[in-house]
Design an enzyme around this catalytic site. Structure first.
Site, PDB file in Angstrom:
ATOM      1  N   THR A  30       0.936  -1.177  -0.049  1.00 47.40           N
ATOM      2  CA  THR A  30       0.017  -0.055  -0.122  1.00 47.40           C
ATOM      3  C   THR A  30       0.777   1.278  -0.074  1.00 47.40           C
ATOM      4  O   THR A  30       0.529   2.367  -0.715  1.00 47.40           O
ATOM      5  CB  THR A  30      -0.894   0.066   1.318  1.00 47.40           C
ATOM      6  OG1 THR A  30      -0.224  -0.321   2.480  1.00 47.40           O
ATOM      7  CG2 THR A  30      -1.880  -1.182   1.227  1.00 47.40           C
ATOM      8  N   ASP A  33      -1.393  -8.439   6.763  1.00 47.79           N
ATOM      9  CA  ASP A  33      -0.253  -8.195   5.865  1.00 47.79           C
ATOM     10  C   ASP A  33       0.335  -9.480   5.592  1.00 47.79           C
ATOM     11  O   ASP A  33       0.635  -9.865   4.463  1.00 47.79           O
ATOM     12  CB  ASP A  33       0.744  -7.060   5.908  1.00 47.79           C
ATOM     13  CG  ASP A  33       0.157  -5.722   5.828  1.00 47.79           C
ATOM     14  OD1 ASP A  33      -1.037  -5.316   5.476  1.00 47.79           O
ATOM     15  OD2 ASP A  33       1.010  -4.734   6.576  1.00 47.79           O
TER      16      ASP A  33
END
Length: 566
Positions: free
Chosen positions: A93, A403
Site C-alpha cells: 500500500t 499483511d
C-alpha cells in the site's frame, strides 16, 4: 502551484486544461510525500490523532492514509489507490502511493513542454505492458508444499513491521491460519498466469479468519485455534460449560414470543382473557423449544435474543445456549462445524446440525468469558488469538499480521515470487530504458517517465536508512545493466545485495498490482482537464480561491480547501 480562478455562470471556482493537471500532480505528490518515509525496515512512524483524542502510531501506509482527511479530489483519488491495493492483495500500500506520485511528477516536464496528455497516456500504457512482461521474466516459481520457503517469503513481508522481532512465530501463525481457510472451491483464475494446479483454491481471509485480541500475556502466547472463539458466556448458569463432540444448531431467529406489530390492538374485558394471553405466549415459546429439542442438539447459538422461559426449557433438556452472536461469527461457526444457519425453528432438518466440532468449552480469560468451539475436523474457518501488553501494541500486531496473511494467501493462489528490496522496480526501469530507444517520435519522452519513476523505490529505501541515494542507485543501475536482476537494496544498511541469497522475495501478484494501479491511476488523473467546485450554500464562507489544498487531520493542515460538489 497557484492556478487562476475562473468564474462561470454557476458561480463556481474552476480550473481548466493544464492548470487542472498541474494541480492534480501537485496534490498526488503531496500525498506520496506523507508516506515516503514509511518504506523499508528503517521506516519512520507517523503519530495520528483521531477526533476523540486517541493516538495511533504506525508505519502502515494504508492505516495512515485512512486517517488523513483531504479535500482535494486528486488527493482523495490517491488515497483510494491505497484502499484498492489493500483490498486486492493486502500488501504494497505504501509502494503504490509512492510509485503513482513519482510517475505523475515525472510527467510534469512533458506537460510544460505542451505535449498533449493523450500522447503521454498512450506512452504510459505502452510502458505498463512492457513492465508487466519484465516482472514475469524475472519472477520465479515457488513450491507451495515447501513450508520453509513459504515462511521465508512471509517473513520478508513483515521484516519492515513492528512484529519482525517475533517474526518466526508470527509467520507460522499466518501460514497456519491461511492454510486452515483454504478450500477447494471454484474461483476465477488469474489471467496473468496459467493455473498452477488442476484444482482451484479459494482462500477468503476476510470472512473466515477472525483475529481476537486479549490484553495480557506474552506475544509468543498467540495461537491459531482450529475453530471459532466468541466473547460470549452461556445464558443460564446451570447450562453445561464443557461438551465433547457437541451437536451444534445455528439459528438467526429469536427464541422468544413474537409480539404483534405496532398497530395491533387487544381489548380485554375480564381477568381470564389476560391470563389466556399470557398462556398463549408461554405455549408459543414452549412449542419453539420442543421443535429444537426434537433434534437433540447440545449447543444452540442464535443471532437474536432468547427469553427467560426458553432458557428454562432448553436448560431442562440439557442444551447450552449462546445468544446475540454476530452474523459473521455465525457464518464462521457454520463453516467450522458443518452446520447450516436456520431462519425458522419449524424448518430445522437433521442435515442442519453441525457435528464436526471436537470440544465446546467456556473459559475465563482476564475479566471476560470466552466460548470456544475447537478441535474441528477440516474447519475451513479459524480464530487467531493474539496476546500482548496493551491495546495499542495488539492493534499494530493485528495490522501487521493481516499483511502477513495476505502475502501467504497471494503465494498459495499465485505461486510466483519477484525479488524485493527495489530489485524488481530497478529491473523494470533498466529494461524499459533500453526499450525506449526503439520508440520513435514524441512518445519516447513520456515513456521515460515510467523509467525514472520506477527508481523511486530503491532510492527511497536508501534515503530511509540514511545512505547516499545517488551513489547507490547509480551502482544498482549498473548491476542491472549487466543482467543481475536479483540485486536490490538492503533496507537496514543501504548496501547493494543479491536478493536471491539475502532471501527477500515478494509475491509477484503484489508487484504487478502496484505497477498496474500506479500507472493506471496516473493516466486517469492526466485525463482530467477540468476541476469545478460548486458554490457553497447560504453564502457559507467565501468563494474558494486557487488550487484546492489538502487538509490533513491530526497532522496539521493548510488553510482553505475545496468545498464538496453539491
Amino acid at each position: 502551484m497557484q492556478a487562476p480562478v475562473v468564474f462561470v455562470n454557476t458561480g463556481a471556482t474552476r480550473e481548466t486544461g493544464r492548470q487542472a493537471q498541474i494541480s492534480n500532480i501537485t496534490a498526488a505528490k503531496a500525498v506520496a510525500d506523507i508516506v515516503r518515509t514509511c518504506l523499508g525496515p528503517k521506516a519512520m512512524l507517523k503519530m495520528l490523532l483521531d477526533p476523540v483524542g486517541g493516538i495511533v502510531m504506525t508505519n502502515d501506509g494504508h492505516a495512515i492514509l485512512r486517517e488523513i482527511e483531504v479535500t482535494h479530489p486528486a488527493a482523495k483519488s490517491m488515497i483510494e489507490l491505497s484502499r484498492a491495493q489493500d483490498e486486492e492483495v493486502g500488501d504494497g500500500t505504501t509502494s503504490v502511493i509512492i510509485l503513482a506520485g513519482e510517475i505523475l511528477a515525472q510527467t510534469f516536464p512533458y506537460l510544460e513542454r505542451k505535449i498533449h496528455p493523450v500522447v503521454i497516456i498512450s506512452a504510459l500504457k505502452k510502458a505498463l505492458e512492457d513492465a508487466i512482461q519484465v516482472v514475469h521474466e524475472i519472477s520465479r516459481k515457488v513450491d507451495t508444499e515447501n513450508d520453509e520457503e513459504l515462511l521465508q517469503i512471509i517473513g520478508s513481508s513483515i521484516g519492515t513491521k513492528y512484529i519482525s522481532k517475533w517474526s518466526e512465530h508470527m509467520t507460522k501463525l499466518a501460514l497456519k491460519a491461511v492454510r486452515t481457510v483454504a478450500t477447494n472451491e471454484p474461483r476465477v483464475e488469474s489471467t496473468q498466469r496459467a493455473p498452477h494446479s488442476a484444482k482451484s483454491v479459494s482462500i477468503d481471509i476476510k470472512h473466515y479468519i477472525r483475529v481476537e485480541k486479549i490484553t495480557g500475556g506474552d506475544v509468543t502466547d498467540s495461537e491459531v485455534l482450529d475453530g471459532v472463539m466468541l466473547n460470549k458466556d452461556i445464558t443460564h448458569p446451570k447450562m453445561r460449560r464443557f461438551i465433547t463432540n457437541p451437536r451444534v444448531l445455528l439459528l438467526d431467529c429469536p427464541l422468544e414470543y413474537k409480539k404483534g406489530e405496532s398497530q395491533t390492538d387487544i381489548e380485554i374485558t375480564n381477568e381470564k382473557d389476560w391470563a389466556r394471553i399470557l398462556s398463549i405466549e408461554e405455549e408459543q415459546v414452549e412449542q419453539m423449544c420442543k421443535e429444537i429439542v426434537k433434534f437433540k442438539p447440545d449447543v444452540v447459538i442464535t443471532e437474536k435474543g432468547v427469553s427467560d422461559l426458553a432458557q428454562h426449557h432448553l436448560m431442562k433438556a440439557n442444551i447450552t445456549v449462546l445468544r446475540r452472536v454476530r452474523k459473521m461469527d455465525n457464518n464462521r461457526i457454520a463453516r467450522a462445524t458443518g452446520a447450516t444457519v436456520v431462519s425458522r425453528v419449524d424448518e430445522i432438518k437433521e442435515a442442519d446440525i453441525g457435528t464436526r466440532c471436537g470440544v465446546f468449552k467456556v473459559e475465563t480469560i482476564g475479566d471476560e468469558y470466552y466460548s470456544f468451539l475447537v478441535e474441528c475436523k477440516d474447519p475451513g474457518a479459524c480464530t487467531v488469538l493474539l496476546r500482548g501488553a496493551s491495546k495499542d501494541i495488539l492493534s499494530e500486531i493485528e495490522r501487521n499480521l493481516q499483511d502477513a496473511m495476505a502475502v501467504a494467501r497471494n503465494v498459495l493462489l499465485e505461486p510466483y515470487m519477484s525479488p524485493g528490496g527495489g530489485a524488481t522496480e530497478m529491473a523494470v526501469s533498466v529494461k524499459l530504458a533500453s526499450k525506449a530507444k526503439e520508440i520513435e517520435g514524441v512518445e519516447q519522452w513520456p515513456y521515460m517517465a515510467v523509467v525514472q519513476g520506477m527508481e523511486v523505490i530503491p532510492r527511497t529505501l536508501v534515503q530511509n536508512c540514511g545512505g547516499n541515494p545517488l551513489r547507490q542507485v547509480t551502482s544498482l543501475r549498473a548491476k542491472h545493466a549487466e543482467g543481475l536482476h536479483t540485486y536490490g537494496i538492503d533496507g537496514d544498511s543501504g548496501e547493494i545485495v543479491d536478493m536471491a541469497t539475502f532471501g527477500i522475495w515478494e509475491p509477484e501478484a503484489v508487484k504487478l498490482q502496484s505497477i498496474k494501479t500506479a500507472i493506471e491511476s496516473s493516466t486517469l488523473l492526466l485525463r482530467v482537464d477540468d476541476i469545478v467546485s460548486a458554490k457553497r450554500r447560504d453564502g457559507e464562507g467565501k468563494q474558494a480561491e486557487g488550487a484546492p489544498p489538502m487538509q490533513m487531520g491530526g497532522m496539521g493542515g493548510m488553510p482553505g480547501g475545496m468545498p464538496v460538489m453539491e
